[in-house]
Scaffold this motif. Structure first.
Motif, PDB file in Angstrom:
ATOM      1  N   ASP A   1       1.131  -0.821  -0.034  1.00 20.04           N
ATOM      2  CA  ASP A   1      -0.062  -0.188  -0.076  1.00 20.04           C
ATOM      3  C   ASP A   1       0.640   1.315  -0.179  1.00 20.04           C
ATOM      4  O   ASP A   1       1.669   1.337   1.453  1.00 20.04           O
TER       5      ASP A   1
ATOM      6  N   THR B   1       0.006   4.632  -0.503  1.00 17.74           N
ATOM      7  CA  THR B   1      -0.119   5.296   0.350  1.00 17.74           C
ATOM      8  C   THR B   1      -0.123   5.632   1.504  1.00 17.74           C
ATOM      9  O   THR B   1       0.582   6.332   2.497  1.00 17.74           O
ATOM     10  N   THR B   2       0.686   4.592   2.662  1.00 17.04           N
ATOM     11  CA  THR B   2       0.954   4.489   4.106  1.00 17.04           C
ATOM     12  C   THR B   2       2.253   4.026   4.512  1.00 17.04           C
ATOM     13  O   THR B   2       3.017   4.204   5.167  1.00 17.04           O
TER      14      THR B   2
ATOM     15  N   ASN C   1     -13.265   5.717  11.573  1.00 16.35           N
ATOM     16  CA  ASN C   1     -12.616   5.602  10.466  1.00 16.35           C
ATOM     17  C   ASN C   1     -11.867   6.178   9.717  1.00 16.35           C
ATOM     18  O   ASN C   1     -11.447   5.747   8.456  1.00 16.35           O
ATOM     19  N   HIS C   2     -11.197   7.156   9.946  1.00 19.60           N
ATOM     20  CA  HIS C   2     -10.167   8.262   9.121  1.00 19.60           C
ATOM     21  C   HIS C   2      -8.392   7.146   9.420  1.00 19.60           C
ATOM     22  O   HIS C   2      -7.520   7.052   8.499  1.00 19.60           O
TER      23      HIS C   2
ATOM     24  N   HIS D   1      -5.009   1.630   8.377  1.00 20.07           N
ATOM     25  CA  HIS D   1      -5.804   2.187   7.129  1.00 20.07           C
ATOM     26  C   HIS D   1      -5.801   3.707   7.403  1.00 20.07           C
ATOM     27  O   HIS D   1      -7.035   3.812   8.828  1.00 20.07           O
ATOM     28  N   GLN D   2      -4.965   4.536   6.705  1.00 14.47           N
ATOM     29  CA  GLN D   2      -5.349   5.883   7.073  1.00 14.47           C
ATOM     30  C   GLN D   2      -5.755   6.590   5.585  1.00 14.47           C
ATOM     31  O   GLN D   2      -5.281   6.124   4.075  1.00 14.47           O
ATOM     32  N   GLU D   3      -7.406   7.022   5.737  1.00  9.39           N
ATOM     33  CA  GLU D   3      -7.403   8.410   4.691  1.00  9.39           C
ATOM     34  C   GLU D   3      -7.027   9.369   4.892  1.00  9.39           C
ATOM     35  O   GLU D   3      -7.102  10.150   5.620  1.00  9.39           O
ATOM     36  N   GLY D   4      -5.828   8.970   4.236  1.00 10.95           N
ATOM     37  CA  GLY D   4      -4.666  10.371   4.591  1.00 10.95           C
ATOM     38  C   GLY D   4      -5.470  11.946   3.982  1.00 10.95           C
ATOM     39  O   GLY D   4      -5.306  12.917   5.363  1.00 10.95           O
TER      40      GLY D   4
ATOM     41  N   SER E   1      -7.668  13.273   4.374  1.00 15.00           N
ATOM     42  CA  SER E   1      -9.114  13.833   5.687  1.00 15.00           C
ATOM     43  C   SER E   1      -8.596  13.723   7.417  1.00 15.00           C
ATOM     44  O   SER E   1      -8.504  14.600   7.855  1.00 15.00           O
TER      45      SER E   1
END
Ligand code: UT7
Length: 328
Positions: free
Chosen positions: A153, A155-156, A191-192, A217-220, A222
């Motif tokens: 992943d 993004t992380t 959830n972010h 899991h990260q919603e970068g 937000s």
């Protein structure tokens, strides 16, 4: 004014193994330019070795701390470890650290407040000193983020690294010490930024493993928005509460998640880059370890009486700031 808790020693530990941006380019679709311009990170450290968890790095940091401060392990009254990557669900990492270091049978426990973990633990430890109950409290921030990173992943996996930092707290009746704090939490951040699997809601199963639920899991974007606003706000709030201007502050000691978040916080506080502790380029985001690792790296430049503002934002959400007048 009664007793205050003062930081009377600092130590840090990072594992030897380095992963550079160039190394990551070989694993996922990324590049040095993207990582550097979006985050400020150049390399990070990864703990390798069969059976080595977060307690290993925390124990190394604490052993060095006790040596540096000439503290007999038998004189430590309390150990608190902030981490989101404990060796086990239980027993606590703090229990394991005490045994590895040779600190006998004292109260010890973990704190879970993600990237704000160290400041939560620092504030908690300082209460036991201020009450007069304990004389020597060890506060550790330590995370083996590589154990919960999905290296497919992009993004992380470029963001995080492993490390540990520890401080010794002792009582003082002087002007210096931990003066004030502001701490916040908001569970709507759930959830972010989350590791979903392995807890009581989604215990480990084939499905949780197949669904990559044991990874961060990260919603970068937000998280970025919340982080930039809240970290700057809380740093400004503690300055206002204590009548401090930008000129009064000698150091900002920020959580190291993203250089852009750090710059926005410094801007808001009205302080220049020369007053901001930064080591994100070398270690990435080590979660609970970022702030004590900064203090460790900059130790020789901090003077007695300097005003420090510690500030963090992270999973939960959790965020906060601490005002310290340096005592050593
Ligand atoms: O410490 C706990 C708290 N955490 C934080 O404070 C982290 C907060 N968030 C951040 O720091 C930033 O959001 C990140 C560094 C995680 C991401 O930066 P961003 O500027 O928000 O980028 P983005 O997620 O909006 O992604 C922009 C683009 C996307 O491509 P498209 O959709 O525009 O085509 C991503 O797919 O960059 C892409 N991208 C990448 N490209 C190269 C995402 N990750 C990478 C990567 N390499 N590693």
């Amino acid at each position: 004014m009664g007793l205050r808790a003062a930081i009377t020693g600092i130590n840090g530990y990072v594992p030897e193994n380095v992963i550079t941006n160039a190394d990551l380019e070989k694993i996922v679709e990324t590049n040095d330019e993207w990582i550097t311009s979006r985050t400020g990170i150049k390399e990070r450290r990864i703990l390798k070795g069969e059976g080595l968890g977060t307690s290993h790095m925390a124990a190394e940091a604490v052993k060095g701390l006790l040596k540096k401060t000439n503290t007999d392990p038998k004189d430590v009254d309390l150990v608190i470890v902030a981490t989101v990557t404990p060796d086990y669900m239980f027993p606590s990492t703090a229990n394991l650290v005490c045994t590895q270091v040779g600190i006998p049978n004292i109260m010890s426990f973990d704190i879970l407040a993600a990237c704000s973990g160290f400041i939560y633990a620092l504030v908690t430890g300082s209460q036991f000193i201020e009450s007069g109950r304990y004389k020597k409290v060890v506060v550790v921030g330590a995370d083996k983020m590589s154990s919960i990173i999905d290296y497919t992943d992009r993004t992380t996996c470029v963001l995080f690294g492993d490390g540990a930092g520890a401080v010794l707290l002792e009582p003082t009746e002087g002007e210096e010490g931990i003066i004030d704090h502001i701490l916040h939490s908001d569970g709507t951040g759930e959830n972010h930024l989350i590791m979903k699997g392995g807890g009581s809601r989604y215990p480990a199963s084939h499905e949780t493993v197949d669904g990559h639920m044991h990874y961060i899991h990260q919603e970068g974007p937000s998280v970025f928005k919340f982080a930039v606003t809240n970290m700057a706000d809380v740093a400004a709030a503690i300055m206002e509460k204590n009548n401090l201007t930008g000129d009064d502050v000698k150091w900002l000691v920020p959580h190291q998640a993203n250089k852009r978040i750090i710059d926005a916080t410094a801007n808001r506080m009205g302080i220049g880059e020369d007053k901001v502790m930064i080591n994100i380029q070398r270690y990435g985001n080590t979660t609970a370890a970022t702030i004590p690792l900064c203090l460790h790296d900059y130790e020789s430049q901090i003077q007695k009486g300097d005003n420090l503002i510690l500030a963090a934002f992270g999973g939960g959400f959790t965020w906060g700031s601490v005002f310290i007048k340096w005592a050593i």
